[in-house]
Enzyme design. Structure first.
Site, PDB file in Angstrom:
ATOM      1  N   SER A   1      97.213  80.562 147.607  1.00  0.00           N
ATOM      2  CA  SER A   1      96.576  80.141 148.518  1.00  0.00           C
ATOM      3  C   SER A   1      97.397  79.069 148.808  1.00  0.00           C
ATOM      4  O   SER A   1      97.984  77.769 148.123  1.00  0.00           O
ATOM      5  CB  SER A   1      94.955  79.460 147.781  1.00  0.00           C
TER       6      SER A   1
ATOM      7  N   HIS B   1      95.744  83.223 151.121  1.00  0.00           N
ATOM      8  CA  HIS B   1      94.868  82.821 151.430  1.00  0.00           C
ATOM      9  C   HIS B   1      94.963  81.367 152.316  1.00  0.00           C
ATOM     10  O   HIS B   1      95.997  80.406 151.098  1.00  0.00           O
ATOM     11  CB  HIS B   1      94.045  82.210 150.027  1.00  0.00           C
TER      12      HIS B   1
ATOM     13  N   ASP C   1      92.888  78.439 153.140  1.00  0.00           N
ATOM     14  CA  ASP C   1      91.906  77.799 153.276  1.00  0.00           C
ATOM     15  C   ASP C   1      91.217  76.788 154.336  1.00  0.00           C
ATOM     16  O   ASP C   1      92.469  75.814 154.413  1.00  0.00           O
ATOM     17  CB  ASP C   1      92.090  76.872 152.225  1.00  0.00           C
TER      18      ASP C   1
ATOM     19  N   MET D   1      89.593  73.593 155.895  1.00  0.00           N
ATOM     20  CA  MET D   1      88.014  73.093 155.251  1.00  0.00           C
ATOM     21  C   MET D   1      87.278  71.484 156.589  1.00  0.00           C
ATOM     22  O   MET D   1      88.512  71.363 157.596  1.00  0.00           O
ATOM     23  CB  MET D   1      88.274  72.258 154.137  1.00  0.00           C
TER      24      MET D   1
ATOM     25  N   HIS E   1      90.100  81.821 154.577  1.00  0.00           N
ATOM     26  CA  HIS E   1      88.550  81.060 153.719  1.00  0.00           C
ATOM     27  C   HIS E   1      87.696  79.854 154.555  1.00  0.00           C
ATOM     28  O   HIS E   1      88.642  79.441 155.071  1.00  0.00           O
ATOM     29  CB  HIS E   1      88.617  81.266 152.530  1.00  0.00           C
TER      30      HIS E   1
ATOM     31  N   MET F   1      85.712  77.439 155.376  1.00  0.00           N
ATOM     32  CA  MET F   1      84.808  76.529 154.419  1.00  0.00           C
ATOM     33  C   MET F   1      84.327  75.491 155.345  1.00  0.00           C
ATOM     34  O   MET F   1      84.054  74.582 155.962  1.00  0.00           O
ATOM     35  CB  MET F   1      85.450  75.322 153.062  1.00  0.00           C
TER      36      MET F   1
ATOM     37  N   MET G   1      83.680  82.093 144.478  1.00  0.00           N
ATOM     38  CA  MET G   1      83.827  80.763 144.027  1.00  0.00           C
ATOM     39  C   MET G   1      83.207  80.198 142.835  1.00  0.00           C
ATOM     40  O   MET G   1      82.418  80.334 142.544  1.00  0.00           O
ATOM     41  CB  MET G   1      83.115  79.102 145.084  1.00  0.00           C
TER      42      MET G   1
ATOM     43  N   PHE H   1      88.697  71.503 146.649  1.00  0.00           N
ATOM     44  CA  PHE H   1      89.471  71.031 146.646  1.00  0.00           C
ATOM     45  C   PHE H   1      90.065  71.686 145.522  1.00  0.00           C
ATOM     46  O   PHE H   1      89.329  72.804 145.130  1.00  0.00           O
ATOM     47  CB  PHE H   1      89.333  70.551 145.326  1.00  0.00           C
ATOM     48  N   GLY H   2      91.775  71.999 145.758  1.00  0.00           N
ATOM     49  CA  GLY H   2      92.443  72.858 143.954  1.00  0.00           C
ATOM     50  C   GLY H   2      92.673  72.176 143.721  1.00  0.00           C
ATOM     51  O   GLY H   2      91.593  70.879 143.189  1.00  0.00           O
TER      52      GLY H   2
ATOM     53  N   ASP I   1      87.772  82.559 143.634  1.00  0.00           N
ATOM     54  CA  ASP I   1      88.404  81.257 144.414  1.00  0.00           C
ATOM     55  C   ASP I   1      88.136  80.379 143.348  1.00  0.00           C
ATOM     56  O   ASP I   1      86.843  79.667 143.127  1.00  0.00           O
ATOM     57  CB  ASP I   1      87.984  81.512 145.716  1.00  0.00           C
TER      58      ASP I   1
ATOM     59  N   GLY J   1      95.657  79.226 143.439  1.00  0.00           N
ATOM     60  CA  GLY J   1      96.997  77.619 144.549  1.00  0.00           C
ATOM     61  C   GLY J   1      97.494  77.468 143.482  1.00  0.00           C
ATOM     62  O   GLY J   1      98.811  77.343 143.472  1.00  0.00           O
TER      63      GLY J   1
END
Ligand code: DX5
Ligand code: ZN
Length: 214
Positions: free
Chosen positions: A6, A31, A33, A35, A64, A66, A135, A141-142, A173, A195
């Site tokens: 990620s 990946h 992300d 957001m 992905h 979100m 998930m 958050f990572g 994930d 990540g």
């Protein structure tokens, strides 16, 4: 095992360098992300960054989303280089239509489930899905701790896939490392997102190699 590092944990000021590292690694996908500060309580990056990454990436971008109303942005993400587009089931009142739209764009279609969302919600859509992202942390958050309940959920999803005889891939994930990765593999996972475990290590290239054969 399919490995999808990620970029959320990459160095955003050196994204090209980090993408080239992933190109040179045995990672299968990258990946990405997205957001929006609305569906999740954090903002990551958006279309221009995805497009910039795509210019350098030699592996499929595993996007992905979100975000709320993801259907509004599917075509834009396709144009920005997405190979896979996953939307959250919790953000899609017309999931079937959204999935068809992703496929019509020529992308692989995925659905992501928050930790509290039961596998049973996938019963009538699973045959249309290329992948499901479970998930194993609350998205946003990572670097969070793996929720162990996700192992049982992975098994349930695997059973549903076998029962419906589909080719859907199971991607997990959040909080993935070698220990949770091994447990996930035994539970039926096909793909692992990682990540912090990759990017905080001394040698991301070697960590990716280890995840590959977890
Ligand atoms: C979380 C993101 C994850 C995140 C995983 O909302 O969807 O993809 O980058 O990060 P780690 O592997 O650090 O838990
Ligand atoms: Zn993600």
């Amino acid at each position: 095992m399919i490995v999808s590092p990620s970029l959320l944990a990459a160095d955003f000021a050196n994204l090209q360098r980090d993408v080239e590292m992933l190109n040179a690694s045995v990672a299968d996908w990258i990946h990405v992300d997205i957001m929006d500060g609305n569906f999740v309580p954090n903002i990551s990056f958006g279309l221009p960054v995805c497009e910039a990454v795509a210019k350098h990436a030699k592996k499929p971008l595993d996007v992905h989303l979100m975000i709320v109303n993801p259907e509004k942005y599917l075509e834009s993400f396709k144009k920005a280089g997405a190979a896979h587009i996953s939307v959250h089931i919790e953000a899609c009142p017309h999931l079937h239509r959204t999935i068809q739209q992703i496929k019509e764009l020529g992308c692989k279609a995925g659905v992501a489930l928050n930790p509290h969302t039961p596998i049973s919600q996938l019963e009538d859509i699973i045959s249309d899905l290329d992948l499901v992202i479970l998930m194993s942390v609350n998205p946003g958050f990572g670097g969070q701790r793996f929720i162990h309940q996700s192992l049982e959920k992975t098994e349930k999803l695997k059973n549903l896939i076998l029962q419906k005889n589909t080719k859907t891939l199971i991607e997990i994930d959040g909080g993935v490392n070698l220990e949770t990765g091994k447990l996930l593999k035994n539970a039926g996972a096909d793909a692992l997102v990682a990540g912090n475990f990759v990017f905080s290590s001394q040698s991301p290239i070697d960590v990716i190699k280890l995840l590959k054969v977890v």
